[in-house]
Write a protein that holds these residues in place. Sequence first.
Motif, PDB file in Angstrom:
ATOM      1  N   LEU A 230     -12.700  17.819   2.771  1.00  0.00           N
ATOM      2  CA  LEU A 230     -13.119  17.144   3.417  1.00  0.00           C
ATOM      3  C   LEU A 230     -13.335  18.336   5.072  1.00  0.00           C
ATOM      4  O   LEU A 230     -12.017  18.474   5.872  1.00  0.00           O
ATOM      5  CB  LEU A 230     -13.378  15.402   4.543  1.00  0.00           C
ATOM      6  CG  LEU A 230     -13.143  14.406   3.323  1.00  0.00           C
ATOM      7  CD1 LEU A 230     -12.720  13.478   4.497  1.00  0.00           C
ATOM      8  CD2 LEU A 230     -14.817  14.752   3.164  1.00  0.00           C
ATOM      9  N   THR A 231     -14.562  18.248   5.614  1.00  0.00           N
ATOM     10  CA  THR A 231     -14.329  19.336   7.313  1.00  0.00           C
ATOM     11  C   THR A 231     -14.973  17.996   7.674  1.00  0.00           C
ATOM     12  O   THR A 231     -14.906  17.230   7.917  1.00  0.00           O
ATOM     13  CB  THR A 231     -15.902  20.475   6.592  1.00  0.00           C
ATOM     14  OG1 THR A 231     -17.110  18.790   7.098  1.00  0.00           O
ATOM     15  CG2 THR A 231     -15.876  21.229   5.613  1.00  0.00           C
ATOM     16  N   GLU A 232     -14.206  18.689   9.452  1.00  0.00           N
ATOM     17  CA  GLU A 232     -14.520  17.787  10.569  1.00  0.00           C
ATOM     18  C   GLU A 232     -16.058  17.236  10.929  1.00  0.00           C
ATOM     19  O   GLU A 232     -16.085  15.770  10.299  1.00  0.00           O
ATOM     20  CB  GLU A 232     -14.661  18.828  11.923  1.00  0.00           C
ATOM     21  CG  GLU A 232     -12.653  18.515  11.565  1.00  0.00           C
ATOM     22  CD  GLU A 232     -12.080  17.177  12.036  1.00  0.00           C
ATOM     23  OE1 GLU A 232     -12.215  16.411  12.305  1.00  0.00           O
ATOM     24  OE2 GLU A 232     -10.796  17.547  11.106  1.00  0.00           O
ATOM     25  N   GLN A 233     -16.882  17.690   9.993  1.00  0.00           N
ATOM     26  CA  GLN A 233     -18.518  17.590  10.244  1.00  0.00           C
ATOM     27  C   GLN A 233     -18.481  16.319   9.004  1.00  0.00           C
ATOM     28  O   GLN A 233     -19.424  15.459   8.982  1.00  0.00           O
ATOM     29  CB  GLN A 233     -19.285  18.659   9.448  1.00  0.00           C
ATOM     30  CG  GLN A 233     -20.999  18.015   9.633  1.00  0.00           C
ATOM     31  CD  GLN A 233     -21.240  17.501  10.823  1.00  0.00           C
ATOM     32  OE1 GLN A 233     -20.647  18.048  12.415  1.00  0.00           O
ATOM     33  NE2 GLN A 233     -22.150  16.266  11.399  1.00  0.00           N
ATOM     34  N   ALA A 234     -17.733  16.235   8.152  1.00  0.00           N
ATOM     35  CA  ALA A 234     -17.893  15.540   6.982  1.00  0.00           C
ATOM     36  C   ALA A 234     -17.656  14.164   7.328  1.00  0.00           C
ATOM     37  O   ALA A 234     -17.603  12.895   7.505  1.00  0.00           O
ATOM     38  CB  ALA A 234     -16.590  16.247   5.537  1.00  0.00           C
ATOM     39  N   ARG A 235     -16.443  13.887   7.750  1.00  0.00           N
ATOM     40  CA  ARG A 235     -15.588  12.797   8.484  1.00  0.00           C
ATOM     41  C   ARG A 235     -15.906  11.818   9.288  1.00  0.00           C
ATOM     42  O   ARG A 235     -16.422  11.188   9.414  1.00  0.00           O
ATOM     43  CB  ARG A 235     -14.319  13.621   9.022  1.00  0.00           C
ATOM     44  CG  ARG A 235     -13.799  14.151   8.444  1.00  0.00           C
ATOM     45  CD  ARG A 235     -11.892  14.382   8.625  1.00  0.00           C
ATOM     46  NE  ARG A 235     -11.281  14.869   8.142  1.00  0.00           N
ATOM     47  CZ  ARG A 235     -10.845  13.859   7.547  1.00  0.00           C
ATOM     48  NH1 ARG A 235     -10.441  12.603   7.488  1.00  0.00           N
ATOM     49  NH2 ARG A 235      -9.523  15.196   6.216  1.00  0.00           N
ATOM     50  N   GLU A 236     -17.080  12.893  10.521  1.00  0.00           N
ATOM     51  CA  GLU A 236     -18.002  12.270  11.413  1.00  0.00           C
ATOM     52  C   GLU A 236     -18.920  12.029  10.739  1.00  0.00           C
ATOM     53  O   GLU A 236     -19.441  10.794  11.244  1.00  0.00           O
ATOM     54  CB  GLU A 236     -18.754  13.138  12.589  1.00  0.00           C
ATOM     55  CG  GLU A 236     -19.591  13.359  13.239  1.00  0.00           C
ATOM     56  CD  GLU A 236     -18.677  12.049  14.117  1.00  0.00           C
ATOM     57  OE1 GLU A 236     -18.851  11.240  14.788  1.00  0.00           O
ATOM     58  OE2 GLU A 236     -17.766  11.697  14.544  1.00  0.00           O
ATOM     59  N   ASP A 237     -19.655  12.481   9.717  1.00  0.00           N
ATOM     60  CA  ASP A 237     -20.533  11.915   8.531  1.00  0.00           C
ATOM     61  C   ASP A 237     -20.369  10.713   7.651  1.00  0.00           C
ATOM     62  O   ASP A 237     -21.334   9.896   8.294  1.00  0.00           O
ATOM     63  CB  ASP A 237     -21.227  12.685   8.125  1.00  0.00           C
ATOM     64  CG  ASP A 237     -21.940  14.431   8.625  1.00  0.00           C
ATOM     65  OD1 ASP A 237     -22.488  14.232   9.388  1.00  0.00           O
ATOM     66  OD2 ASP A 237     -21.983  14.781   7.833  1.00  0.00           O
ATOM     67  N   LYS A 238     -19.452  10.720   7.402  1.00  0.00           N
ATOM     68  CA  LYS A 238     -18.831   9.422   7.249  1.00  0.00           C
ATOM     69  C   LYS A 238     -18.892   8.537   8.073  1.00  0.00           C
ATOM     70  O   LYS A 238     -19.290   7.034   8.164  1.00  0.00           O
ATOM     71  CB  LYS A 238     -17.089   9.587   6.174  1.00  0.00           C
ATOM     72  CG  LYS A 238     -17.511  10.134   5.187  1.00  0.00           C
ATOM     73  CD  LYS A 238     -15.897   9.987   4.769  1.00  0.00           C
ATOM     74  CE  LYS A 238     -15.477  10.813   3.273  1.00  0.00           C
ATOM     75  NZ  LYS A 238     -15.821   9.498   2.675  1.00  0.00           N
ATOM     76  N   ILE A 239     -18.421   8.741   9.731  1.00  0.00           N
ATOM     77  CA  ILE A 239     -18.122   7.272  10.417  1.00  0.00           C
ATOM     78  C   ILE A 239     -19.404   6.763  10.943  1.00  0.00           C
ATOM     79  O   ILE A 239     -19.816   6.113  10.726  1.00  0.00           O
ATOM     80  CB  ILE A 239     -17.456   8.201  11.620  1.00  0.00           C
ATOM     81  CG1 ILE A 239     -15.901   8.711  11.183  1.00  0.00           C
ATOM     82  CG2 ILE A 239     -17.548   6.816  12.760  1.00  0.00           C
ATOM     83  CD1 ILE A 239     -14.864   8.981  12.354  1.00  0.00           C
TER      84      ILE A 239
END
Length: 342
Positions: free
Chosen positions: A280-289
């Motif tokens: 996961l990229t940081e952006q992908a983590r943020e999108d999940k949140i």
Amino acid sequence: MNRVNITLTYSPQRSQDTWSETVAHLEIDEDLLSKYENLTWTYRDVGRMIPMTTENFFSGHFFPYSQSVEEFQVSTNLAFSGFYKQAFISLRGALELGLMSVYYNINDDGHDFIKSWLKAEDSWDANTPSAKRIWNILLSNENIKRFDGKYGLQNLFKDLGFLSNYAHAKGYKYSNFVGKIKSNYQTFELKVFIHWLDTYEKIVRLVTTLHMIKYPISCIRYDWDRKVGFDNPFPVCDIPIVDRLEEIIGYDFFNEIQQIANEDDATQDLMNHIFDMPDLTEQAREDKIIKLDKLMIECGNGFEAWKENEFSFYSSVSSVAKQKMCELELWAKLNGHYEPKF
């Protein structure tokens, strides 16, 4: 102003006194306290094994497990207050609900299978299943059948059959006196408390084991977070959780589940699928949140309730969090999720 003046032998003050005595003993007996804490936290971790997806998030498939957690809490409150008979009855409820969690999700269709029971409809499949039916369904799973044949899980369940005696007050031993020559009000009884905690342990061990057999990948130690993030839809557990699970169910049980995981095709396929996923990229983590926040707003009580719950524990809110809040507020208004649905 009217005053309610009812003389009670089992009074709230007696409960407070017994609670204080119980806590005072646990502060001295660190082993007993540690045992209770480890069991409680480990059982909370069992919920990580039950897959959560956007399809089943609010379906109710998680309900039996979450209710079993609450029954353990109720039982704890009762035991600490000296209501041991009632505490054992709640343990029985925790056991039954814990088994039902695996029962309803045995074929990974709990979100459909559980609906009639959850709504308490007047149909045969809405009735709470009997212990016999539950075990018939559980043993339809080849891994559970294999494990039961080697370690006798059903016998561990039958050994807990005495809990029904408390529900039916079967004689002096299972009455509010719990077989003791004692005062007819709440008192701290160490031997009874230890018996309650030993029973708590047996239930946690049995139900945890059944969940792990149903989801054998839960015993695999790996940094799953790098692949799936916090909103994990897979029945995998963080390494510290796996360590606690092994401690609670014991080496023999854990080793057998590891063997099942290694030999189970579905488990191996799932592991390979996750391993093949990109980190996961940081952006992908943020999108999940953000995706989870929107789901909570939409399926919950709207934006205002989500906002209050989300930020109630913070003394201050960062500029980034404020920006996210504004964006979610606009999204909620545009999509009709600002006000509660009900």
